[in-house]
Design a protein around this motif. Sequence first.
Motif, PDB file in Angstrom:
ATOM      1  N   ARG A 245       0.813  -1.224   0.000  1.00  0.00           N
ATOM      2  CA  ARG A 245       0.000   0.000   0.000  1.00  0.00           C
ATOM      3  C   ARG A 245       0.842   1.267   0.000  1.00  0.00           C
ATOM      4  N   SER A 246       2.070   1.159   0.519  1.00  0.00           N
ATOM      5  CA  SER A 246       2.892   2.350   0.730  1.00  0.00           C
ATOM      6  C   SER A 246       3.876   2.600  -0.404  1.00  0.00           C
ATOM      7  N   LEU A 247       3.870   1.740  -1.417  1.00  0.00           N
ATOM      8  CA  LEU A 247       4.811   1.911  -2.527  1.00  0.00           C
ATOM      9  C   LEU A 247       4.349   3.023  -3.463  1.00  0.00           C
ATOM     10  N   ASP A 248       5.303   3.842  -3.892  1.00  0.00           N
ATOM     11  CA  ASP A 248       4.982   4.872  -4.876  1.00  0.00           C
ATOM     12  C   ASP A 248       4.481   4.219  -6.162  1.00  0.00           C
ATOM     13  N   GLY A 249       3.591   4.942  -6.823  1.00  0.00           N
ATOM     14  CA  GLY A 249       2.945   4.394  -8.019  1.00  0.00           C
ATOM     15  C   GLY A 249       3.901   4.013  -9.129  1.00  0.00           C
ATOM     16  N   ASP A 250       5.062   4.662  -9.194  1.00  0.00           N
ATOM     17  CA  ASP A 250       5.972   4.341 -10.298  1.00  0.00           C
ATOM     18  C   ASP A 250       6.778   3.065 -10.043  1.00  0.00           C
ATOM     19  N   TYR A 251       6.874   2.678  -8.793  1.00  0.00           N
ATOM     20  CA  TYR A 251       7.605   1.438  -8.495  1.00  0.00           C
ATOM     21  C   TYR A 251       6.673   0.240  -8.337  1.00  0.00           C
ATOM     22  N   ARG A 252       5.480   0.490  -7.886  1.00  0.00           N
ATOM     23  CA  ARG A 252       4.573  -0.603  -7.544  1.00  0.00           C
ATOM     24  C   ARG A 252       4.405  -1.654  -8.650  1.00  0.00           C
ATOM     25  N   PRO A 253       4.248  -1.229  -9.922  1.00  0.00           N
ATOM     26  CA  PRO A 253       4.090  -2.253 -10.968  1.00  0.00           C
ATOM     27  C   PRO A 253       5.300  -3.182 -11.061  1.00  0.00           C
ATOM     28  N   ARG A 254       6.492  -2.637 -10.825  1.00  0.00           N
ATOM     29  CA  ARG A 254       7.695  -3.471 -10.848  1.00  0.00           C
ATOM     30  C   ARG A 254       7.632  -4.520  -9.735  1.00  0.00           C
ATOM     31  N   TYR A 255       7.215  -4.078  -8.557  1.00  0.00           N
ATOM     32  CA  TYR A 255       7.120  -5.004  -7.426  1.00  0.00           C
ATOM     33  C   TYR A 255       6.064  -6.087  -7.696  1.00  0.00           C
ATOM     34  N   ILE A 256       4.917  -5.662  -8.174  1.00  0.00           N
ATOM     35  CA  ILE A 256       3.863  -6.636  -8.487  1.00  0.00           C
ATOM     36  C   ILE A 256       4.350  -7.606  -9.563  1.00  0.00           C
TER      37      ILE A 256
END
Lengths: 206, 206
Positions: B121-132
């Motif tokens: 929930r706390s990941l910035d939007g530009d990194y989140r897709p990479r993490y997912i």
Amino acid sequence: MTADLEVPGSWRDYGAAGLPSPLRAALEAFVEHGYHGTSVREIAARAGLSVPGLYHHYPSKQSLLQGLLELTMADLLRRSEQAIAEAGDDRLAQFDAVVESLLRFHMYRREQAFVGSTEMRSLDGDYRPRYIGHRVRQQRMVDEIVLGGVDAGVFVTADPKGAARAVATMCVGVSTWYRVDGELGADELIERNLEYARAIVGYVAR
Amino acid sequence: MTADLEVPGSWRDYGAAGLPSPLRAALEAFVEHGYHGTSVREIAARAGLSVPGLYHHYPSKQSLLQGLLELTMADLLRRSEQAIAEAGDDRLAQFDAVVESLLRFHMYRREQAFVGSTEMRSLDGDYRPRYIGHRVRQQRMVDEIVLGGVDAGVFVTADPKGAARAVATMCVGVSTWYRVDGELGADELIERNLEYARAIVGYVAR
């Protein structure tokens, strides 16, 4: 601490959670920012209350967390008990009932489940044992049904409690990824996971 | 963002996590108070650094979270790939390998797993897709092995991807309750859960 949330109708019915507005506001804030990242001021604002107005009902942030988790667990336990009672004496029917109840709860109350699992760390020491007791009680329901089923020859597993734990882990974990508004239908998910749960405890159709 | 944590030895070996001290400090703080409840000052103090000293390596709290999750996922993915590669061409051996890898990681890296699941929930939007994307890649490894096993007649399940998801959910969920220093031995837990995982995908010994 009272826990008298009404569960209207069947253990299968999930509408709005019916939380008092301060607890609903606390739930939303804890889901977004966590307990330690949330202020009482923020919860009051979300609930449309002044801070003194909020404190009138809940004297601390801790009491909001405890009130929320107490209602959450009371709801889960009551639904599971109702499901098992309705299933009658048949071990397999009892097993299917408790698995379905666990699944539905973790599909339809995923935010409450999230706060319950993530903010156990934030519970005051005097309340925490009570909360853990609720969770143990839920696990015991599964344990007893699996143990009874093994005794009755309905299930075949070398480690009934280990199997019961694995079943509960699978059902609870559904809350981490299932979306009520997603592609996978609730009934289909339940049907599949009932098959997996039966396989874990070694049910062999006869 | 680099992710070059060394994994010495086998995918089965878990010693200390080997995180750089700022990430270890961030991990501890996030586990205790969550991302939003943690200050950069607190992380610096835990790491024995000044705030400017910490910022020299990690320019923001967000970069600490991303650095931690990037190393966590790189470690998990590398171990799983190594486990599958070692298993050779046998579908059942590949399945056992990826299940064991998932289980071990979620037993021995439970704090990292906790932060990964709670602070998405706390990941910035530009990194989140990479993490997912990392998480999807891990799930795909399980999916492909189960699909391949069904094609080869090793597993029998009507919904290979659903079964693969249930297996992963069970393995990941172990992180919520397993204690390395608890009564249940790691090898025993793995052995039992391998049985449950095989049951979920409908493996029938021949």
